[in-house]
Design an enzyme around this catalytic site. Structure first.
Site, PDB file in Angstrom:
ATOM      1  N   SER A   1      29.815  19.587  60.690  1.00 12.77           N
ATOM      2  CA  SER A   1      31.251  19.757  60.435  1.00 12.77           C
ATOM      3  C   SER A   1      31.534  21.218  60.103  1.00 12.77           C
ATOM      4  O   SER A   1      30.665  21.906  59.538  1.00 12.77           O
ATOM      5  CB  SER A   1      31.680  18.886  59.244  1.00 12.77           C
ATOM      6  OG  SER A   1      33.012  19.226  58.858  1.00 12.77           O
TER       7      SER A   1
ATOM      8  N   TYR B   1      30.575  16.078  50.550  1.00  9.47           N
ATOM      9  CA  TYR B   1      30.579  15.975  52.013  1.00  9.47           C
ATOM     10  C   TYR B   1      30.051  17.269  52.636  1.00  9.47           C
ATOM     11  O   TYR B   1      29.186  17.244  53.524  1.00  9.47           O
ATOM     12  CB  TYR B   1      31.985  15.658  52.525  1.00  9.47           C
ATOM     13  CG  TYR B   1      32.089  15.675  54.033  1.00  9.47           C
ATOM     14  CD1 TYR B   1      31.338  14.783  54.806  1.00  9.47           C
ATOM     15  CD2 TYR B   1      32.918  16.584  54.688  1.00  9.47           C
ATOM     16  CE1 TYR B   1      31.418  14.801  56.199  1.00  9.47           C
ATOM     17  CE2 TYR B   1      33.005  16.599  56.080  1.00  9.47           C
ATOM     18  CZ  TYR B   1      32.251  15.716  56.822  1.00  9.47           C
ATOM     19  OH  TYR B   1      32.328  15.737  58.198  1.00  9.47           O
TER      20      TYR B   1
HETATM   21  P1  NAP Z   1      35.040   7.577  62.472  1.00 15.13           P
HETATM   22  O1  NAP Z   1      36.204   7.543  63.372  1.00 15.13           O
HETATM   23  O2  NAP Z   1      35.208   7.150  61.058  1.00 15.13           O
HETATM   24  O3  NAP Z   1      33.839   6.759  63.112  1.00 15.13           O
HETATM   25  C1  NAP Z   1      32.630   6.698  62.394  1.00 15.13           C
HETATM   26  C2  NAP Z   1      31.568   6.037  63.217  1.00 15.13           C
HETATM   27  O4  NAP Z   1      30.347   6.066  62.458  1.00 15.13           O
HETATM   28  C3  NAP Z   1      31.887   4.571  63.503  1.00 15.13           C
HETATM   29  O5  NAP Z   1      31.389   4.243  64.775  1.00 15.13           O
HETATM   30  C4  NAP Z   1      31.086   3.849  62.413  1.00 15.13           C
HETATM   31  O6  NAP Z   1      30.652   2.542  62.806  1.00 15.13           O
HETATM   32  C5  NAP Z   1      29.867   4.745  62.328  1.00 15.13           C
HETATM   33  N1  NAP Z   1      29.136   4.564  61.079  1.00 15.13           N
HETATM   34  C6  NAP Z   1      29.581   4.739  59.812  1.00 15.13           C
HETATM   35  N2  NAP Z   1      28.607   4.448  58.941  1.00 15.13           N
HETATM   36  C7  NAP Z   1      27.517   4.100  59.681  1.00 15.13           C
HETATM   37  C8  NAP Z   1      26.209   3.683  59.379  1.00 15.13           C
HETATM   38  N3  NAP Z   1      25.797   3.573  58.113  1.00 15.13           N
HETATM   39  N4  NAP Z   1      25.363   3.395  60.399  1.00 15.13           N
HETATM   40  C9  NAP Z   1      25.761   3.494  61.690  1.00 15.13           C
HETATM   41  N5  NAP Z   1      26.999   3.879  62.045  1.00 15.13           N
HETATM   42  C10 NAP Z   1      27.856   4.168  61.049  1.00 15.13           C
HETATM   43  O7  NAP Z   1      34.404   9.065  62.383  1.00 15.13           O
HETATM   44  P2  NAP Z   1      34.695  10.382  63.243  1.00 15.13           P
HETATM   45  O8  NAP Z   1      35.887  11.041  62.698  1.00 15.13           O
HETATM   46  O9  NAP Z   1      34.611  10.085  64.679  1.00 15.13           O
HETATM   47  O10 NAP Z   1      33.443  11.285  62.788  1.00 15.13           O
HETATM   48  C11 NAP Z   1      32.206  11.217  63.471  1.00 15.13           C
HETATM   49  C12 NAP Z   1      31.306  12.324  62.954  1.00 15.13           C
HETATM   50  O11 NAP Z   1      31.952  13.579  63.116  1.00 15.13           O
HETATM   51  C13 NAP Z   1      30.942  12.208  61.479  1.00 15.13           C
HETATM   52  O12 NAP Z   1      29.595  12.591  61.294  1.00 15.13           O
HETATM   53  C14 NAP Z   1      31.873  13.206  60.813  1.00 15.13           C
HETATM   54  O13 NAP Z   1      31.353  13.695  59.607  1.00 15.13           O
HETATM   55  C15 NAP Z   1      31.956  14.271  61.887  1.00 15.13           C
HETATM   56  N6  NAP Z   1      33.186  15.096  61.816  1.00 15.13           N
HETATM   57  C16 NAP Z   1      34.410  14.512  61.988  1.00 15.13           C
HETATM   58  C17 NAP Z   1      35.552  15.306  61.916  1.00 15.13           C
HETATM   59  C18 NAP Z   1      36.939  14.749  62.107  1.00 15.13           C
HETATM   60  O14 NAP Z   1      37.911  15.443  61.800  1.00 15.13           O
HETATM   61  N7  NAP Z   1      37.102  13.524  62.604  1.00 15.13           N
HETATM   62  C19 NAP Z   1      35.424  16.679  61.663  1.00 15.13           C
HETATM   63  C20 NAP Z   1      34.168  17.226  61.479  1.00 15.13           C
HETATM   64  C21 NAP Z   1      33.051  16.418  61.567  1.00 15.13           C
HETATM   65  P3  NAP Z   1      31.484   1.226  62.362  1.00 15.13           P
HETATM   66  O15 NAP Z   1      32.821   1.392  62.979  1.00 15.13           O
HETATM   67  O16 NAP Z   1      30.710   0.096  62.921  1.00 15.13           O
HETATM   68  O17 NAP Z   1      31.520   1.253  60.865  1.00 15.13           O
END
Ligand code: NAP
Length: 251
Positions: A142, A155
């Protein structure tokens, strides 16, 4: 469109958001994709359907990456289905922002156990599946790693830890044909960032106003960078932290 032809990839946390988009883009480039999820079977099944409807190959495999036995099963099921592994994307992650006064052991462990420990478990299993031929690992970090924000200490620490793992392992893998890189997304519109209150907030408005490319990210912005890193186009890139953030987290 065959940059990943015949490659086998696991994308953790691919039932929604950034992971779902990476799974779809990988499959569109010819990879056989394992769509991992923790609890959203419906979400994972719909990602698999979108891929197979488009002529691609994918399966959904449940597994909580913070549990070692689940991770072992995830990789075993991958081997049973596709015989090998070429690419691991450690995308599963959670983000929780809270003032330090509200810090608790549970708050610490929930984030570190998924974002850091889960990635380490997965990397360990991936090495066994890569075998002699080597492989490719992408850690979804991130912008909060390089640019921590108030109330995001825990985080940000998880993602800084993940980046340290990327750099350390890139050197540890010397001579083994394994590349490992971090992608550092800016704010991306996903189910998680919506439910976390980032999308539509004053915070998002301020961020967009200071983002050179003038908008919030979309999951496909990250997926395209992941395809690049997973493909031979990035054959001489390892141990890097690559910001994909519309310029806001650029060096
Ligand atoms: P999201 O929409 O909340 O989706 C999270 C995904 O991770 C879901 O598929 C969830 O599965 C899965 N997950 C959560 N806990 C888990 C576990 N213990 N084991 C296996 N799978 C798990 O998240 P996102 O925004 O796409 O973010 C994805 C990644 O990008 C993360 O690492 C986040 O830190 C990083 N990121 C995101 C942003 C942003 O702005 N969105 C920015 C920087 C970095 P379930 O649905 O089955 O729970």
């Amino acid at each position: 469109m065959s940059k990943l032809k015949n490659k086998v990839a696991i994308v953790t946390g691919a039932s929604k958001g950034i992971g779902a988009s990476i799974a779809k883009y990988f499959a569109a480039e010819g990879a056989k994709v394992v769509v991992n999820y923790a609890s959203s079977k419906e979400g994972a099944d719909s990602v698999v359907k979108a891929i197979t409807d488009n002529g691609g190959t994918a399966i959904a495999v449940q597994g909580d990456v913070s549990k070692q036995s689940d991770v072992t099963r995830l990789f075993q099921e991958t081997k049973n289905a596709f015989g090998t592994l070429d690419i691991l994307v450690n995308n599963a992650g959670i983000y929780q922002y809270a003032p330090i006064e509200e810090f608790s052991e549970e708050f610490f462990h929930s984030q570190f156990n998924i974002n850091v420990l889960g990635s380490l478990f997965s990397i360990q299993e991936a090495l066994k599946s890569f075998g002699e031929k080597g492989g490719n690992i992408i850690n979804i970090s991130s912008g909060a790693s390089n640019t921590p924000l108030p109330t995001g200490s825990v985080y940000s620490a998880t993602k800084a830890a993940l980046d340290a793992i990327t750099i350390s392992l890139s050197k540890e893998f010397s001579g083994r044909n394994i590349r490992i890189n971090s992608i550092l997304p800016g704010v991306v519109e996903t189910e998680g960032s919506r439910s976390g209150g980032f999308i539509g907030s004053d915070f998002e408005t301020k961020l967009v106003a200071t983002t050179p490319l003038g908008r919030t990210g979309q999951p496909e912005d990250i997926a395209k960078a992941a395809v690049f890193l997973a493909s031979d186009d990035a054959a001489w890139i390892t141990g890097e932290k690559i910001s994909v953030s519309g310029g806001i987290y650029g060096i």
